[in-house]
Design a protein around this motif. Structure first.
Motif, PDB file in Angstrom:
ATOM      1  N   THR A 128     -81.669  -3.482 -35.233  1.00 35.54           N
ATOM      2  CA  THR A 128     -82.543  -3.771 -34.109  1.00 35.54           C
ATOM      3  C   THR A 128     -82.898  -5.250 -34.075  1.00 35.54           C
ATOM      4  OG1 THR A 128     -83.452  -1.554 -34.183  1.00 35.54           O
ATOM      5  CG2 THR A 128     -84.750  -3.193 -33.032  1.00 35.54           C
ATOM      6  N   ALA A 129     -83.144  -5.839 -35.221  1.00 28.57           N
ATOM      7  CA  ALA A 129     -83.485  -7.258 -35.283  1.00 28.57           C
ATOM      8  C   ALA A 129     -82.335  -8.114 -34.775  1.00 28.57           C
ATOM      9  CB  ALA A 129     -83.844  -7.656 -36.711  1.00 28.57           C
ATOM     10  N   GLN A 130     -81.113  -7.648 -34.909  1.00 25.23           N
ATOM     11  CA  GLN A 130     -79.951  -8.408 -34.487  1.00 25.23           C
ATOM     12  C   GLN A 130     -79.617  -8.203 -33.014  1.00 25.23           C
ATOM     13  OE1 GLN A 130     -76.718  -7.242 -36.958  1.00 25.23           O
ATOM     14  NE2 GLN A 130     -77.712  -7.821 -38.830  1.00 25.23           N
ATOM     15  N   ASP A 131     -80.083  -7.144 -32.402  1.00 22.65           N
ATOM     16  CA  ASP A 131     -79.671  -6.792 -31.048  1.00 22.65           C
ATOM     17  C   ASP A 131     -79.797  -7.930 -30.055  1.00 22.65           C
ATOM     18  OD1 ASP A 131     -80.666  -3.285 -30.970  1.00 22.65           O
ATOM     19  OD2 ASP A 131     -78.953  -4.275 -31.853  1.00 22.65           O
ATOM     20  N   ALA A 132     -80.814  -8.761 -30.159  1.00 22.59           N
ATOM     21  CA  ALA A 132     -81.040  -9.833 -29.195  1.00 22.59           C
ATOM     22  C   ALA A 132     -79.867 -10.810 -29.135  1.00 22.59           C
ATOM     23  CB  ALA A 132     -82.327 -10.584 -29.528  1.00 22.59           C
ATOM     24  N   ALA A 133     -79.192 -11.029 -30.229  1.00 18.49           N
ATOM     25  CA  ALA A 133     -78.114 -12.017 -30.275  1.00 18.49           C
ATOM     26  C   ALA A 133     -76.744 -11.431 -29.948  1.00 18.49           C
ATOM     27  CB  ALA A 133     -78.064 -12.672 -31.647  1.00 18.49           C
ATOM     28  N   LEU A 134     -76.601 -10.128 -30.019  1.00 21.98           N
ATOM     29  CA  LEU A 134     -75.289  -9.518 -29.818  1.00 21.98           C
ATOM     30  C   LEU A 134     -74.860  -9.625 -28.354  1.00 21.98           C
ATOM     31  CD1 LEU A 134     -75.638  -6.303 -32.001  1.00 21.98           C
ATOM     32  CD2 LEU A 134     -74.795  -8.569 -32.661  1.00 21.98           C
ATOM     33  N   GLY A 135     -73.557  -9.794 -28.156  1.00 19.36           N
ATOM     34  CA  GLY A 135     -73.010  -9.886 -26.803  1.00 19.36           C
ATOM     35  C   GLY A 135     -72.097 -11.088 -26.684  1.00 19.36           C
ATOM     36  N   THR A 136     -71.784 -11.454 -25.445  1.00 25.63           N
ATOM     37  CA  THR A 136     -70.917 -12.601 -25.178  1.00 25.63           C
ATOM     38  C   THR A 136     -71.753 -13.715 -24.566  1.00 25.63           C
ATOM     39  OG1 THR A 136     -69.027 -11.138 -24.828  1.00 25.63           O
ATOM     40  CG2 THR A 136     -68.830 -13.379 -23.978  1.00 25.63           C
ATOM     41  N   TRP A 137     -71.564 -14.917 -25.092  1.00 22.74           N
ATOM     42  CA  TRP A 137     -72.352 -16.082 -24.693  1.00 22.74           C
ATOM     43  C   TRP A 137     -71.434 -17.221 -24.257  1.00 22.74           C
ATOM     44  CZ3 TRP A 137     -77.685 -15.829 -24.857  1.00 22.74           C
ATOM     45  CH2 TRP A 137     -78.218 -14.729 -25.529  1.00 22.74           C
ATOM     46  N   GLN A 138     -71.869 -17.986 -23.263  1.00 18.54           N
ATOM     47  CA  GLN A 138     -71.123 -19.167 -22.824  1.00 18.54           C
ATOM     48  C   GLN A 138     -71.746 -20.402 -23.442  1.00 18.54           C
ATOM     49  OE1 GLN A 138     -70.236 -19.635 -18.612  1.00 18.54           O
ATOM     50  NE2 GLN A 138     -70.546 -21.844 -18.787  1.00 18.54           N
ATOM     51  N   THR A 139     -70.933 -21.210 -24.100  1.00 18.05           N
ATOM     52  CA  THR A 139     -71.410 -22.446 -24.724  1.00 18.05           C
ATOM     53  C   THR A 139     -71.608 -23.526 -23.667  1.00 18.05           C
ATOM     54  OG1 THR A 139     -69.233 -23.446 -25.083  1.00 18.05           O
ATOM     55  CG2 THR A 139     -70.015 -21.906 -26.776  1.00 18.05           C
TER      56      THR A 139
ATOM     57  N   LEU B 198     -79.865 -18.640 -25.509  1.00 12.84           N
ATOM     58  CA  LEU B 198     -79.669 -18.812 -26.950  1.00 12.84           C
ATOM     59  C   LEU B 198     -79.619 -20.308 -27.220  1.00 12.84           C
ATOM     60  CD1 LEU B 198     -77.141 -16.919 -29.163  1.00 12.84           C
ATOM     61  CD2 LEU B 198     -77.238 -19.394 -29.234  1.00 12.84           C
ATOM     62  N   ARG B 199     -80.398 -20.764 -28.165  1.00 11.74           N
ATOM     63  CA  ARG B 199     -80.360 -22.168 -28.591  1.00 11.74           C
ATOM     64  C   ARG B 199     -79.759 -22.202 -29.990  1.00 11.74           C
ATOM     65  NH1 ARG B 199     -82.490 -27.021 -27.219  1.00 11.74           N
ATOM     66  NH2 ARG B 199     -83.075 -28.445 -28.884  1.00 11.74           N
ATOM     67  N   LEU B 200     -78.656 -22.915 -30.122  1.00 10.22           N
ATOM     68  CA  LEU B 200     -77.942 -23.011 -31.391  1.00 10.22           C
ATOM     69  C   LEU B 200     -78.053 -24.441 -31.895  1.00 10.22           C
ATOM     70  CD1 LEU B 200     -75.984 -21.390 -33.294  1.00 10.22           C
ATOM     71  CD2 LEU B 200     -74.145 -22.506 -32.046  1.00 10.22           C
ATOM     72  N   GLN B 201     -78.392 -24.594 -33.175  1.00 13.96           N
ATOM     73  CA  GLN B 201     -78.499 -25.915 -33.775  1.00 13.96           C
ATOM     74  C   GLN B 201     -77.613 -26.005 -35.008  1.00 13.96           C
ATOM     75  OE1 GLN B 201     -82.880 -25.867 -34.274  1.00 13.96           O
ATOM     76  NE2 GLN B 201     -82.814 -27.808 -33.152  1.00 13.96           N
ATOM     77  N   GLY B 202     -76.967 -27.144 -35.153  1.00 15.71           N
ATOM     78  CA  GLY B 202     -76.247 -27.493 -36.365  1.00 15.71           C
ATOM     79  C   GLY B 202     -76.958 -28.677 -36.984  1.00 15.71           C
ATOM     80  N   CYS B 203     -77.294 -28.573 -38.263  1.00 15.45           N
ATOM     81  CA  CYS B 203     -78.157 -29.584 -38.890  1.00 15.45           C
ATOM     82  C   CYS B 203     -77.530 -30.165 -40.156  1.00 15.45           C
ATOM     83  CB  CYS B 203     -79.504 -28.960 -39.252  1.00 15.45           C
ATOM     84  SG  CYS B 203     -80.357 -28.175 -37.870  1.00 15.45           S
ATOM     85  N   ILE B 204     -77.958 -31.398 -40.462  1.00 16.01           N
ATOM     86  CA  ILE B 204     -77.614 -32.062 -41.720  1.00 16.01           C
ATOM     87  C   ILE B 204     -78.914 -32.559 -42.341  1.00 16.01           C
ATOM     88  CG2 ILE B 204     -75.291 -32.707 -40.995  1.00 16.01           C
ATOM     89  CD1 ILE B 204     -76.355 -35.554 -40.493  1.00 16.01           C
TER      90      ILE B 204
ATOM     91  N   GLN C 230     -77.216 -26.914 -28.782  1.00 17.45           N
ATOM     92  CA  GLN C 230     -76.641 -26.469 -27.524  1.00 17.45           C
ATOM     93  C   GLN C 230     -77.452 -25.300 -27.032  1.00 17.45           C
ATOM     94  OE1 GLN C 230     -72.552 -25.364 -27.154  1.00 17.45           O
ATOM     95  NE2 GLN C 230     -71.860 -27.473 -27.158  1.00 17.45           N
ATOM     96  N   ASN C 231     -77.539 -25.178 -25.720  1.00 18.66           N
ATOM     97  CA  ASN C 231     -78.168 -24.019 -25.090  1.00 18.66           C
ATOM     98  C   ASN C 231     -77.061 -23.178 -24.472  1.00 18.66           C
ATOM     99  OD1 ASN C 231     -80.981 -24.716 -25.541  1.00 18.66           O
ATOM    100  ND2 ASN C 231     -80.581 -26.428 -24.169  1.00 18.66           N
ATOM    101  N   TRP C 232     -76.984 -21.940 -24.902  1.00 17.21           N
ATOM    102  CA  TRP C 232     -75.960 -21.014 -24.414  1.00 17.21           C
ATOM    103  C   TRP C 232     -76.588 -20.008 -23.462  1.00 17.21           C
ATOM    104  CZ3 TRP C 232     -72.731 -19.275 -29.290  1.00 17.21           C
ATOM    105  CH2 TRP C 232     -72.148 -20.407 -29.887  1.00 17.21           C
ATOM    106  N   ALA C 233     -75.763 -19.488 -22.552  1.00 17.26           N
ATOM    107  CA  ALA C 233     -76.217 -18.468 -21.610  1.00 17.26           C
ATOM    108  C   ALA C 233     -75.448 -17.176 -21.849  1.00 17.26           C
ATOM    109  CB  ALA C 233     -75.999 -18.945 -20.177  1.00 17.26           C
ATOM    110  N   ARG C 234     -76.155 -16.059 -21.763  1.00 20.63           N
ATOM    111  CA  ARG C 234     -75.509 -14.758 -21.962  1.00 20.63           C
ATOM    112  C   ARG C 234     -74.559 -14.484 -20.802  1.00 20.63           C
ATOM    113  NH1 ARG C 234     -76.976 -10.629 -25.222  1.00 20.63           N
ATOM    114  NH2 ARG C 234     -79.107 -11.402 -25.449  1.00 20.63           N
TER     115      ARG C 234
END
Length: 129
Positions: A18-29, A108-114, A123-127
């Motif tokens: 259930t905690a993962q459900d929000a992220a599952l699916g297809t997203w456009q970068t 969805l907001r995805l971050q890559g960090c150093i 990046q901001n992705w759209a479902r």
């Protein structure tokens, strides 16, 4: 006793799913280096992983990239309230970064960090579905 253990295990796994459900699916970068992709986010163990399924030039023209089938969101473990932590792979430079992800509805907001998370690109992705 066996039924009680089975019920507890089922409840534990159901909560993780259930905690993962929000992220599952297809997203456009977002467009990155002249192209964007569709990424399929699926369960992987107790986390979420994302694999490129389709690629497009910035103008929306489909093209066959060598990155189709490449996993770019790696082991994003849910931390609660729509946030995740794991790794992000950037195909344009071949590097893997510490990753953070925040999901809110169809965004969805995805971050890559150093540097321990001090410097991040996002990046901001759209479902898509």
């Amino acid at each position: 006793m066996t039924r009680l253990i089975a019920a507890l295990l089922a409840a534990t796994f159901a909560t993780a799913a259930t905690a993962q459900d929000a992220a599952l699916g297809t997203w456009q970068t977002e467009v990155d280096d002249g192209a964007f992709a569709y990424v399929s986010m699926t369960p992987c163990g107790g986390a979420v992983c994302g694999t490129i399924t389709q690629t497009y030039k910035a103008d929306g023209t489909p093209y066959q990239s060598e990155n189709i089938g490449r996993q770019i969101v790696i082991g994003m473990a849910p931390k609660g309230d729509g946030t995740y932590a794991g790794q992000v792979y950037r195909p344009s430079n071949g590097k893997t970064y510490t990753g953070k992800m925040q999901v809110s509805g169809n965004a969805l907001r995805l971050q890559g960090c150093i540097a321990g998370g001090l410097l991040c690109a996002s990046q901001n992705w759209a479902r898509v579905k």
